[in-house]
Design a protein around this motif. Structure first.
Motif, PDB file in Angstrom:
ATOM      1  N   CYS A 241       1.687 -13.808   2.422  1.00 40.47           N
ATOM      2  CA  CYS A 241       3.108 -13.733   3.082  1.00 40.47           C
ATOM      3  C   CYS A 241       3.173 -14.789   4.135  1.00 40.47           C
ATOM      4  O   CYS A 241       3.856 -14.570   5.137  1.00 40.47           O
ATOM      5  CB  CYS A 241       3.341 -12.486   3.629  1.00 40.47           C
ATOM      6  SG  CYS A 241       3.005 -11.138   2.357  1.00 40.47           S
TER       7      CYS A 241
ATOM      8  N   ILE B 112      -2.252  -9.030   1.274  1.00 39.34           N
ATOM      9  CA  ILE B 112      -0.789  -8.614   1.795  1.00 39.34           C
ATOM     10  C   ILE B 112      -0.739  -7.618   2.848  1.00 39.34           C
ATOM     11  O   ILE B 112      -0.993  -6.466   2.743  1.00 39.34           O
ATOM     12  CB  ILE B 112       0.112  -8.385   0.611  1.00 39.34           C
ATOM     13  CG1 ILE B 112       0.020  -9.325  -0.566  1.00 39.34           C
ATOM     14  CG2 ILE B 112       1.518  -8.177   0.794  1.00 39.34           C
ATOM     15  CD1 ILE B 112       0.765  -9.009  -2.002  1.00 39.34           C
TER      16      ILE B 112
ATOM     17  N   VAL C 241      10.501  -9.410  17.883  1.00 36.87           N
ATOM     18  CA  VAL C 241      11.743  -9.472  18.470  1.00 36.87           C
ATOM     19  C   VAL C 241      12.315  -7.980  18.992  1.00 36.87           C
ATOM     20  O   VAL C 241      12.966  -8.038  19.843  1.00 36.87           O
ATOM     21  CB  VAL C 241      13.011 -10.350  17.881  1.00 36.87           C
ATOM     22  CG1 VAL C 241      14.316 -10.036  18.193  1.00 36.87           C
ATOM     23  CG2 VAL C 241      12.563 -11.772  17.562  1.00 36.87           C
TER      24      VAL C 241
END
Ligand SMILES: Cc1cc2nc3c(=O)[nH]c(=O)nc-3n(C[C@H](O)[C@H](O)[C@H](O)COP(=O)(O)OP(=O)(O)OC[C@H]3O[C@@H](n4cnc5c(N)ncnc54)[C@H](O)[C@@H]3O)c2cc1C
Length: 282
Positions: free
Chosen positions: A13, A140, A148
């Motif tokens: 990823c 993964i 954020v």
């Protein structure tokens, strides 16, 4: 995943360039003619819907089939690792059974139920300091809240995902909506974050915004449409996996399934770029 000094451990990823590095590492092992490869995925105990088991299974089955085609499979140890006792169980008992039998048939070793501590050049280190030796580790991570969000005043779950109601409205607000992986989904125990669920939530959120802006009280919920739907590519075929409140099944699709998934990838890419139109509802 770029942990200290581990050119042998990669997250699939990560940034796009990582895929090239992974390909090169696989090619190097093929060139060597033998090796130990470990593939796995992590869990998020604070939100079990945020795991990515399907692509990890796809990866190990594809690598198995690649090595088989090169007539090198017997020279390689393939191990699948995951911290939970029964990875893949969210897909339902039939899928789990099918994966089990594929592991057996393909001689893939299972390493389940141990928390992952670190990735080292020598392999994967677990909580009890045991080591799974590996020359190439592909992993993964489970998803968690975006950084954020931590610095925002949005209401978050313990896992760091945005709290929403079933219309995708952010809890405690009247005009903020959140959809997709970033939002905490509510629903059955087997619920899982997937691409089509993110799209469905986006559609429902857009509809609900229009309704709210036009003064209507009609709302659409994402909850009643939750399901797991996955074509798990194995390199020489695929498995069609489906689960909802009423059904849980896995259908093997030898040969054709692989091309179906490849075709779907092309369709998704071309429709997302607006090059070809989407089929209604797909
Ligand atoms: C390896 C893998 C395989 C998968 N396979 C499947 C599958 O076969 N089928 C399936 O249904 N699902 C699959 N999934 C899950 C699926 O990809 C996700 O559920 C889906 O992409 C979620 O969509 P999203 O729009 O919520 O988030 P994302 O697709 O993650 O989109 C978020 C976007 O926001 C951008 N972004 C991040 N931070 C910022 C910022 N600060 N400012 C601006 N932009 C930002 C990111 O770059 C990204 O483009 C897979 C996931 C993984 C990791």
């Amino acid at each position: 995943m770029q942990h200290k000094g581990q050119e042998n451990a990669f997250s699939i990823c990560s940034k796009p360039e990582t895929s090239i590095a992974i390909r090169d590492r696989i090619d190097a092992l093929i060139e060597k003619g033998s090796g130990k490869i470990a593939i796995g995925f992590g869990g998020n105990p604070k939100d079990k819907s945020a795991v990515r088991g399907g692509p990890a299974f796809e990866l190990i089955f594809n690598i198995h089939n690649l090595l088989r085609k090169k007539k090198l499979r017997d020279n390689f140890d393939l191990t699948f690792f995951a911290p939970m006792e029964s990875p893949g169980e969210r897909m339902g008992p039939k899928s789990l059974q099918m994966i089990e039998s594929m592991f057996k048939k393909y001689k893939i070793t299972k390493h389940f139920g141990k928390k992952i501590k670190s990735f080292e050049p020598s392999g994967v280190v677990f909580d009890d300091d045991s080591v799974l030796k590996s020359e190439l580790t592909l992993f993964i991570p489970a998803s968690a809240g975006h950084i954020v969000l931590k610095n925002s005043d949005l209401p978050l779950t313990e896992a760091g995902l945005i709290k929403i109601d079933e219309t995708c409205l952010v809890t405690g607000t009247n005009n903020i909506y959140a959809a997709g992986d970033i939002a905490a989904i509510e629903g059955p125990k087997w619920k899982a974050k997937q691409g089509h669920i993110a799209e469905l939530m986006g559609r429902q959120a857009a509809y609900n915004i229009i309704m709210s802006e036009t003064g209507s009280s009609i709302r659409k919920s994402y909850k009643e449409h939750l399901n797991i739907l996955c074509i798990m590519d194995t390199g020489n075929g695929a498995a069609f996996v489906f689960r909802n409140d009423n059904w849980a099944f896995a259908i093997p699709m030898p040969g054709l399934g692989h091309w179906l998934k490849m075709g779907w990838g092309q369709y998704a890419k071309l429709t997302k770029r607006g090059i070809i139109p989407r089929f209604p509802g797909l």
